[in-house]
Design an enzyme around this catalytic site. Structure first.
Site, mmCIF file in Angstrom:
data_model
loop_
_atom_site.group_PDB
_atom_site.id
_atom_site.type_symbol
_atom_site.label_atom_id
_atom_site.label_comp_id
_atom_site.label_asym_id
_atom_site.label_seq_id
_atom_site.Cartn_x
_atom_site.Cartn_y
_atom_site.Cartn_z
ATOM 1 N N THR A 18 41.945 46.456 37.492
ATOM 2 C CA THR A 18 41.044 46.892 36.278
ATOM 3 C C THR A 18 41.134 48.592 36.835
ATOM 4 O O THR A 18 40.708 49.146 35.805
ATOM 5 C CB THR A 18 39.571 46.405 36.508
ATOM 6 O OG1 THR A 18 39.707 44.955 36.276
ATOM 7 C CG2 THR A 18 38.552 46.975 35.743
ATOM 8 N N SER A 68 45.207 41.426 39.613
ATOM 9 C CA SER A 68 45.381 40.882 40.968
ATOM 10 C C SER A 68 45.134 39.436 41.006
ATOM 11 O O SER A 68 45.377 38.734 42.178
ATOM 12 C CB SER A 68 44.386 41.641 42.025
ATOM 13 O OG SER A 68 43.261 41.050 42.192
ATOM 14 N N THR A 101 40.061 43.760 41.912
ATOM 15 C CA THR A 101 39.121 43.128 42.723
ATOM 16 C C THR A 101 39.055 41.746 42.993
ATOM 17 O O THR A 101 38.637 41.184 44.079
ATOM 18 C CB THR A 101 37.672 43.433 41.991
ATOM 19 O OG1 THR A 101 37.714 42.644 40.825
ATOM 20 C CG2 THR A 101 37.410 44.825 42.019
ATOM 21 N N ASP A 102 39.805 41.036 42.301
ATOM 22 C CA ASP A 102 39.690 39.410 42.133
ATOM 23 C C ASP A 102 40.606 39.133 43.581
ATOM 24 O O ASP A 102 40.039 38.011 44.047
ATOM 25 C CB ASP A 102 40.636 38.902 41.246
ATOM 26 C CG ASP A 102 39.642 39.210 39.838
ATOM 27 O OD1 ASP A 102 38.556 39.342 39.976
ATOM 28 O OD2 ASP A 102 40.172 38.729 38.807
#
Ligand code: SIN
Length: 319
Positions: A18, A68, A101-102
């Site tokens: 992101t 990700s 972030t995932d």
């Protein structure tokens, strides 16, 4: 006489996420496409970065351009190889990685397990796309630069929303808010405040996995297949036999509470073990860790969630 400051080089590796995402509207924080802008573009968008570097230089490289959630072993291997390359150079002080972030916590733990270095590797990210009215990526990147340049920084760290997390403890705990990460019971390793790093406890050096060299050399397609299962009400044990029949080499089970496992799953896992599948137990609880020996299964290294336990078991099986 005061020593002149040693000028160092720092490397920023881009992988997407992101932080590199774009949306059609500045107010759109969810309907964006991750991994659109190159890492040089992200650096150019950080006000005050040159001043903050105080003469140190930056090199950047685009390793991947992913959302990700789609992170894969080949990208992990390429990332680890580029980190090894750069960290081996005496003038390089450390590496920053921009990441979604995932799965940031999984990449962080993988790198922690395979990079034999005392230099810092700092992952950073954003919860809002670069096109947002107030994107969080530029501040996170600036904070990550402060951490990587800090003389006390060691090993693989994650920086988000002013907090520094260890690779071992970090976990994404919120799908939307800017401060999306927690280190659970361990607490953050430190904070970044106005460009200055404040460490909670500078001690404890990270541990590299004994099979790190294999992970860097073995083609990622040949890495052992390890899956994560969860125990829950009504768990259907047929998933275990299906995975075993398909050739899975390891299973990590996120048990309920203190590692309890649905009875049907437990017997299927025992059967899988007799067929040579390595099984490790962890908890699906977001905080705390297993206490004692809760089930007749080998426990994962303490404190690791299921996804990090998967990384460690995969490395164990490379031996
Ligand atoms: C991703 O993980 O690449 C998308 C989500 C994010 O970075 O927040």
């Amino acid at each position: 006489m005061v020593d002149a400051k040693k000028i160092q080089k720092f490397v920023v590796l881009g992988t997407g996420g992101t932080i590199a995402g774009t949306a059609a509207s500045a107010s759109d924080h969810t309907g964006y496409t991750a991994g659109q802008l190159g890492v040089q573009h992200l650096l150019d968008a950080v006000p005050g970065l040159n001043d903050a570097l105080q003469g140190d230089s930056l090199v950047c490289e685009q390793i991947a351009q992913l959302d990700s959630k789609d992170m894969d072993h080949a990208t992990w291997q390429a990332l680890a190889q580029r980190c090894t390359h750069w960290l081996g150079q005496s003038d390089v002080g450390g590496v920053v990685i921009t990441h979604g972030t995932d799965t940031l916590e999984e990449t962080a733990w993988f790198l922690q397990q395979v990079l034999s270095t005392t230099k810092p590797v700092v992952l950073t990210c954003a919860m809002r796309p670069a096109t947002a009215l107030t994107p969080d990526g530029p501040q996170n990147l600036l904070d990550a630069m402060a951490v990587v340049r800090d003389p006390m920084a060691r090993g693989v760290l994650a920086v988000c929303a002013g907090r520094i997390h260890s690779a071992r403890a970090v976990q994404k705990v919120h799908p939307y808010r800017l401060d999306a990460f927690s280190s659970g019971d361990a607490g953050p390793r430190g904070w970044v405040e106005q460009g200055r790093v404040r460490w909670a406890d500078p001690g404890s050096w990270p541990v590299v996995h004994v099979h790190a060299h294999v992970a860097l050399a073995l083609p990622a397609d040949n890495w052992p297949w390890v899956a994560v299962l969860h125990s829950h009400a009504g768990t259907d044990a047929r998933q275990v036999s299906a995975l075993v029949a398909a050739g899975v080499k390891g299973l990590v089970v996120a048990g309920t509470g203190n590692g309890t496992v649905h009875h049907s799953l437990l017997s299927a896992l025992a059967e899988a073990q007799t067929r040579g599948v390595a099984v490790r137990l962890t908890t699906r609880c977001a905080e705390g860790q297993l206490v004692g020996q809760p089930a007749a299964l080998q426990t994962a290294p303490s404190g690791l969630n299921g996804y990090k336990a998967r990384v460690s078991l995969m490395l164990d099986l490379m031996g």
